[in-house]
Design a protein around this motif. Structure first.
Motif, PDB file in Angstrom:
ATOM      1  N   THR A 123      26.699 -26.489 -42.783  1.00  0.00           N
ATOM      2  CA  THR A 123      25.148 -26.381 -43.037  1.00  0.00           C
ATOM      3  C   THR A 123      25.027 -26.594 -44.631  1.00  0.00           C
ATOM      4  O   THR A 123      25.990 -26.260 -45.552  1.00  0.00           O
ATOM      5  CB  THR A 123      24.704 -25.276 -42.723  1.00  0.00           C
ATOM      6  N   ASP A 126      19.492 -24.322 -44.708  1.00  0.00           N
ATOM      7  CA  ASP A 126      19.333 -24.186 -43.089  1.00  0.00           C
ATOM      8  C   ASP A 126      19.589 -25.404 -42.317  1.00  0.00           C
ATOM      9  O   ASP A 126      19.420 -25.231 -41.194  1.00  0.00           O
ATOM     10  CB  ASP A 126      17.853 -23.486 -43.071  1.00  0.00           C
ATOM     11  N   LYS A 127      19.833 -26.410 -42.869  1.00  0.00           N
ATOM     12  CA  LYS A 127      20.053 -27.476 -42.103  1.00  0.00           C
ATOM     13  C   LYS A 127      21.636 -27.754 -41.852  1.00  0.00           C
ATOM     14  O   LYS A 127      22.451 -27.811 -42.580  1.00  0.00           O
ATOM     15  CB  LYS A 127      19.571 -28.658 -42.959  1.00  0.00           C
ATOM     16  N   VAL A 128      21.725 -28.257 -40.313  1.00  0.00           N
ATOM     17  CA  VAL A 128      23.072 -28.303 -39.861  1.00  0.00           C
ATOM     18  C   VAL A 128      23.456 -29.884 -40.232  1.00  0.00           C
ATOM     19  O   VAL A 128      22.534 -30.773 -40.112  1.00  0.00           O
ATOM     20  CB  VAL A 128      23.243 -28.278 -38.147  1.00  0.00           C
TER      21      VAL A 128
END
Length: 149
Positions: A123, A126-128
């Motif tokens: 990540t 908060d972004k995969v």
């Protein structure tokens, strides 16, 4: 734990997890390009990369994915672990200056075969950016003791 301070199969349980974080630098990208010989302009040439869908340079996907290997080999299961397979889904780009968090979580332990399956995720915030699964072979205290080592 094994003599190298890695987890033996007998130490592992579903839900265990470990993580590392690294900020990807321009130097990392250049060094990875040199080692891998992947000098794709989207990684190396800002002017070209601005014309792509990314709007600027991005790190090699495998550079970010290599952080998963670092977690597996250094933390969980740690030293003595052998990578058998890895699936990867690249979800979003990583840019120079981004801090990538690589996390592995044990999802299955097959003690008699010294195999462990883990979920893997990278990540940025908060972004995969990457997710997947890996299968590993671990050390075994029981097998060491049976061999008299």
């Amino acid at each position: 734990m094994n003599p190298q301070n890695g987890y033996d199969i007998e130490d592992l349980s579903v839900g265990m997890s470990a993580e590392i974080a690294k900020t990807i630098t321009d130097a990392d990208i250049v060094l990875f390009a040199g080692v891998s010989t992947d000098v794709n302009a989207v990684h190396m040439d800002e002017d070209f990369a601005k014309t792509t869908m990314f709007g600027g340079r991005i790190a090699h996907g495998m550079l970010s994915a290599s952080l998963i290997s670092a977690v597996l080999g250094n933390r969980l299961p740690g030293p003595g672990t052998i990578y058998l397979s890895q699936s990867l889904r690249f979800r979003a780009p990583v840019r120079p200056g981004d801090t990538v968090h690589a996390r592995v979580t044990v999802k299955e332990v097959v003690a008699d075969k010294c195999r462990v399956m883990v979920d893997t995720v990278c990540t940025v915030g908060d972004k995969v950016v990457i997710d997947g699964e890996a299968t590993l072979m671990t050390t075994s205290k029981r097998k060491r003791e049976a061999a008299g080592k």
